[in-house]
Design a protein around this motif. Sequence first.
Motif, mmCIF file in Angstrom:
data_model
loop_
_atom_site.group_PDB
_atom_site.id
_atom_site.type_symbol
_atom_site.label_atom_id
_atom_site.label_comp_id
_atom_site.label_asym_id
_atom_site.label_seq_id
_atom_site.Cartn_x
_atom_site.Cartn_y
_atom_site.Cartn_z
ATOM 1 N N ALA A 4 0.959 -1.260 -0.014
ATOM 2 C CA ALA A 4 -0.113 -0.119 -0.033
ATOM 3 C C ALA A 4 0.744 1.457 -0.175
ATOM 4 C CB ALA A 4 -0.936 0.008 1.137
ATOM 5 N N ALA A 5 2.049 1.290 0.893
ATOM 6 C CA ALA A 5 2.993 2.389 0.871
ATOM 7 C C ALA A 5 3.521 2.522 -0.669
ATOM 8 C CB ALA A 5 3.883 2.188 1.793
ATOM 9 N N ALA A 6 3.899 1.587 -1.170
ATOM 10 C CA ALA A 6 4.613 1.697 -2.652
ATOM 11 C C ALA A 6 3.761 2.153 -3.432
ATOM 12 C CB ALA A 6 5.033 0.200 -3.007
ATOM 13 N N LYS A 7 2.282 1.807 -3.442
ATOM 14 C CA LYS A 7 1.283 2.157 -4.478
ATOM 15 C C LYS A 7 1.064 3.514 -4.081
ATOM 16 C CE LYS A 7 -0.566 -2.079 -5.730
ATOM 17 N NZ LYS A 7 -1.977 -2.604 -5.918
ATOM 18 N N ALA A 8 1.150 4.071 -2.659
ATOM 19 C CA ALA A 8 0.866 5.504 -2.504
ATOM 20 C C ALA A 8 1.802 6.490 -2.912
ATOM 21 C CB ALA A 8 0.579 5.688 -0.953
ATOM 22 N N ARG A 25 -7.635 1.363 -0.726
ATOM 23 C CA ARG A 25 -8.487 0.476 -0.661
ATOM 24 C C ARG A 25 -7.573 -0.697 0.495
ATOM 25 N NH1 ARG A 25 -8.910 -4.518 -1.856
ATOM 26 N NH2 ARG A 25 -6.851 -4.719 -3.241
ATOM 27 N N LEU A 26 -6.381 -0.598 -0.018
ATOM 28 C CA LEU A 26 -5.447 -1.801 0.903
ATOM 29 C C LEU A 26 -5.279 -1.472 2.340
ATOM 30 C CD1 LEU A 26 -2.536 -2.430 -1.784
ATOM 31 C CD2 LEU A 26 -4.362 -4.142 -0.944
ATOM 32 N N LEU A 27 -5.436 -0.106 2.526
ATOM 33 C CA LEU A 27 -5.093 0.551 3.798
ATOM 34 C C LEU A 27 -6.268 0.249 4.699
ATOM 35 C CD1 LEU A 27 -3.563 2.050 6.064
ATOM 36 C CD2 LEU A 27 -4.520 4.147 4.814
ATOM 37 N N ALA A 28 -7.351 0.586 4.119
ATOM 38 C CA ALA A 28 -8.872 0.389 4.632
ATOM 39 C C ALA A 28 -8.966 -1.256 4.931
ATOM 40 C CB ALA A 28 -9.995 0.877 3.595
ATOM 41 N N HIS A 29 -8.715 -1.977 4.109
ATOM 42 C CA HIS A 29 -8.703 -3.443 4.299
ATOM 43 C C HIS A 29 -8.046 -3.922 5.498
ATOM 44 C CE1 HIS A 29 -9.636 -7.487 3.221
ATOM 45 N NE2 HIS A 29 -8.276 -7.892 3.287
ATOM 46 N N SER A 30 -6.553 -3.628 5.640
ATOM 47 C CA SER A 30 -5.878 -3.647 6.474
ATOM 48 C C SER A 30 -6.192 -3.253 7.733
ATOM 49 C CB SER A 30 -4.407 -3.006 6.203
ATOM 50 O OG SER A 30 -3.784 -3.541 5.258
ATOM 51 N N LEU A 31 -6.665 -1.883 8.011
ATOM 52 C CA LEU A 31 -7.450 -1.566 9.320
ATOM 53 C C LEU A 31 -8.639 -2.513 9.646
ATOM 54 C CD1 LEU A 31 -7.092 2.403 8.723
ATOM 55 C CD2 LEU A 31 -5.788 0.952 10.338
ATOM 56 N N ASN A 32 -9.575 -2.744 8.558
ATOM 57 C CA ASN A 32 -10.525 -3.604 8.971
ATOM 58 C C ASN A 32 -9.983 -4.962 9.582
ATOM 59 O OD1 ASN A 32 -13.293 -4.552 8.963
ATOM 60 N ND2 ASN A 32 -12.881 -5.717 6.886
#
Length: 55
Positions: A4-8, A25-32
């Motif tokens: 997610a960081a690399a894509k950001a 989306r990846l960050l939200a999924h990880s937090l979920n």
Amino acid sequence: MLIAAAKAVGGPFAHCPALLSEAARLLAHSLNEVFLLATLALAVRVDDLRGVRRR
């Protein structure tokens, strides 16, 4: 999280809003996933305090 960081970071350099969207989306999924694990741990702890035994 590393992906997610690399894509950001890569999104603005590539002028690609889709990469930024995917990073969000990846960050939200990880937090979920973190919230799900926390609620499972809390549920087990509450059952232990009540004396409920699991099979």
